[in-house]
Design a protein around this motif. Structure first.
Motif, PDB file in Angstrom:
ATOM      1  N   PHE A  82      11.211 -81.748  37.653  1.00  0.00           N
ATOM      2  CA  PHE A  82      12.104 -81.358  38.915  1.00  0.00           C
ATOM      3  C   PHE A  82      10.909 -80.854  39.956  1.00  0.00           C
ATOM      4  O   PHE A  82      10.742 -80.954  41.160  1.00  0.00           O
ATOM      5  N   THR A  83       9.861 -79.875  39.382  1.00  0.00           N
ATOM      6  CA  THR A  83       9.182 -79.087  40.174  1.00  0.00           C
ATOM      7  C   THR A  83       7.631 -79.548  40.122  1.00  0.00           C
ATOM      8  O   THR A  83       6.636 -79.049  40.630  1.00  0.00           O
ATOM      9  N   SER A  84       7.348 -80.303  38.935  1.00  0.00           N
ATOM     10  CA  SER A  84       6.035 -80.965  38.648  1.00  0.00           C
ATOM     11  C   SER A  84       5.073 -79.595  37.921  1.00  0.00           C
ATOM     12  O   SER A  84       3.743 -79.793  38.282  1.00  0.00           O
ATOM     13  N   GLU A  85       5.649 -78.616  37.687  1.00  0.00           N
ATOM     14  CA  GLU A  85       5.209 -77.414  37.296  1.00  0.00           C
ATOM     15  C   GLU A  85       4.666 -77.749  35.767  1.00  0.00           C
ATOM     16  O   GLU A  85       5.647 -78.142  34.922  1.00  0.00           O
ATOM     17  N   PRO A  86       3.491 -77.246  35.183  1.00  0.00           N
ATOM     18  CA  PRO A  86       3.281 -77.115  33.705  1.00  0.00           C
ATOM     19  C   PRO A  86       4.347 -76.206  33.261  1.00  0.00           C
ATOM     20  O   PRO A  86       4.378 -74.960  33.618  1.00  0.00           O
ATOM     21  N   VAL A  87       4.877 -76.850  32.159  1.00  0.00           N
ATOM     22  CA  VAL A  87       5.996 -75.896  31.413  1.00  0.00           C
ATOM     23  C   VAL A  87       5.694 -74.511  30.925  1.00  0.00           C
ATOM     24  O   VAL A  87       6.213 -73.489  31.185  1.00  0.00           O
ATOM     25  N   GLY A  88       4.190 -74.542  30.485  1.00  0.00           N
ATOM     26  CA  GLY A  88       3.842 -73.047  29.774  1.00  0.00           C
ATOM     27  C   GLY A  88       3.592 -72.273  30.681  1.00  0.00           C
ATOM     28  O   GLY A  88       4.459 -70.981  30.572  1.00  0.00           O
ATOM     29  N   PRO A  89       2.764 -72.438  31.760  1.00  0.00           N
ATOM     30  CA  PRO A  89       2.769 -71.579  32.929  1.00  0.00           C
ATOM     31  C   PRO A  89       3.963 -71.071  33.530  1.00  0.00           C
ATOM     32  O   PRO A  89       4.089 -69.829  34.029  1.00  0.00           O
ATOM     33  N   ALA A  90       4.860 -72.130  33.829  1.00  0.00           N
ATOM     34  CA  ALA A  90       6.098 -71.774  34.560  1.00  0.00           C
ATOM     35  C   ALA A  90       6.955 -70.869  33.527  1.00  0.00           C
ATOM     36  O   ALA A  90       7.392 -69.690  34.336  1.00  0.00           O
TER      37      ALA A  90
END
Length: 313
Positions: A82-90
């Motif tokens: 949904f946000t296209s953020e890398p999960v680890g850093p998010a």
């Protein structure tokens, strides 16, 4: 102790594999819903199927899981749908907010709980009644109600603290402290209610044991008996409650962060679960398993240091 630690770490890894596999399997029943949420109201069966193919959600379940697991072993937890953020850093970014609340609340709760529990067990009377009253109030009032009451009094009526929002420490330390004060107070009230009762009960049990009578008969001062002997022996069971409280505070952060509109781990986990954001949910599960295993391991190691009888060779 090293062999024991390695066994616990190994069991934690196996637990993580099992929990993430079960989570993946349960979420597989909602793959259609995940694609529909991504496409919005205009979704139709054909577009949903095309998106599932693009995301790889129509492949065999075990193939999907092991592909995800391979990425985790390389340090890649995937990207949010949904946000296209890398999960680890998010997840790490949100954890910094939650840790700033939980760790401070945990330290304050531990200190207050030990002080109240020891005083209540050793002095009884008014001190004991006051400690039990604090514990009772903390148990009776849910976190949500306490949070709302604090916002009404200290934010709306008195204007001492902001009702919502979070300011990073690096931007403005004073504003950061003001933004976390009310959330920390909520967690402290609940934490003291849980831990002080345990410390009090354990200390009362220790002070009634035969070795305490022997120490008193030898003229050892009450202060030395309480703080040098009884408190050390009472620390082991109290640590178990403390470890549970660490995990419980992270669970309570879901409510607290939503009330105070904090961009923390709890809010992130809650919103991701509602959306069915598969990569984020799996990343959160991995962190949850890591937290439980780490807290239990640290508790066992500290127990072994405090109480030689509890050491595992």
């Amino acid at each position: 102790m090293i062999a024991y630690s390695l066994r616990r770490i190994g069991s934690g890894v196996l637990l993580g594999l099992l929990v993430t596999l079960i989570t993946y399997w349960l979420l597989s029943f909602s793959f259609d819903g995940i694609a529909a949420n991504l496409l919005g109201p205009a979704a139709n069966p054909e577009s949903i199927e095309d998106l599932q193919t693009e995301l790889g959600l129509n492949r065999p379940l075990l193939m999907q899981y092991f592909d995800w697991l391979g990425g985790v072993l390389r340090g890649d937890f995937g990207t949010s749908y949904f946000t296209s953020e890398p999960v680890g850093p998010a997840v790490a970014q949100r954890l910094s907010v939650t840790f700033s609340i939980v760790l401070i609340a945990l330290v304050i709760s531990t200190i207050l709980s030990v002080v109240l529990g020891v005083l209540a067990a050793s002095r009884a009377g008014a001190v004991d009644r006051a400690a039990q009253s604090v514990s009772l109030i903390g148990h009776l009032l849910p976190n949500l109600l306490i949070a709302i009451a604090l916002v009404v009094v200290f934010s709306i009526q008195l204007g001492w603290f902001p009702a919502t929002g979070f300011t990073p420490f690096t931007e403005d330390p004073a504003a950061w402290l003001a933004s976390i004060t009310l959330p920390v107070i909520v967690l402290v009230i609940n934490g003291v209610a849980n831990m002080s009762a345990q410390v009090r009960g354990t200390m009362i049990g220790e002070l009634q044991k035969d070795y305490v009578r022997v120490l008193r008969s030898r003229g050892v001062s009450t202060r030395a008996i309480v703080y040098k002997h009884a408190l050390r022996n009472a620390a082991s069971p109290a640590l178990v409650v403390l470890s549970l409280e660490v995990i419980g505070m992270f669970g309570g952060a879901i409510i607290i962060e939503n009330v105070f509109a904090l961009p923390g781990f709890g809010t992130f986990a809650f919103n991701s679960s509602l959306q069915g954001d598969l990569p984020v949910i799996l990343g959160i599960v991995v962190f949850g398993v890591f937290l439980v295993v780490s807290v239990n391991l640290v508790t066992d190691l500290v127990n072994g240091w405090l109480n030689p009888k509890a050491r595992v060779h």
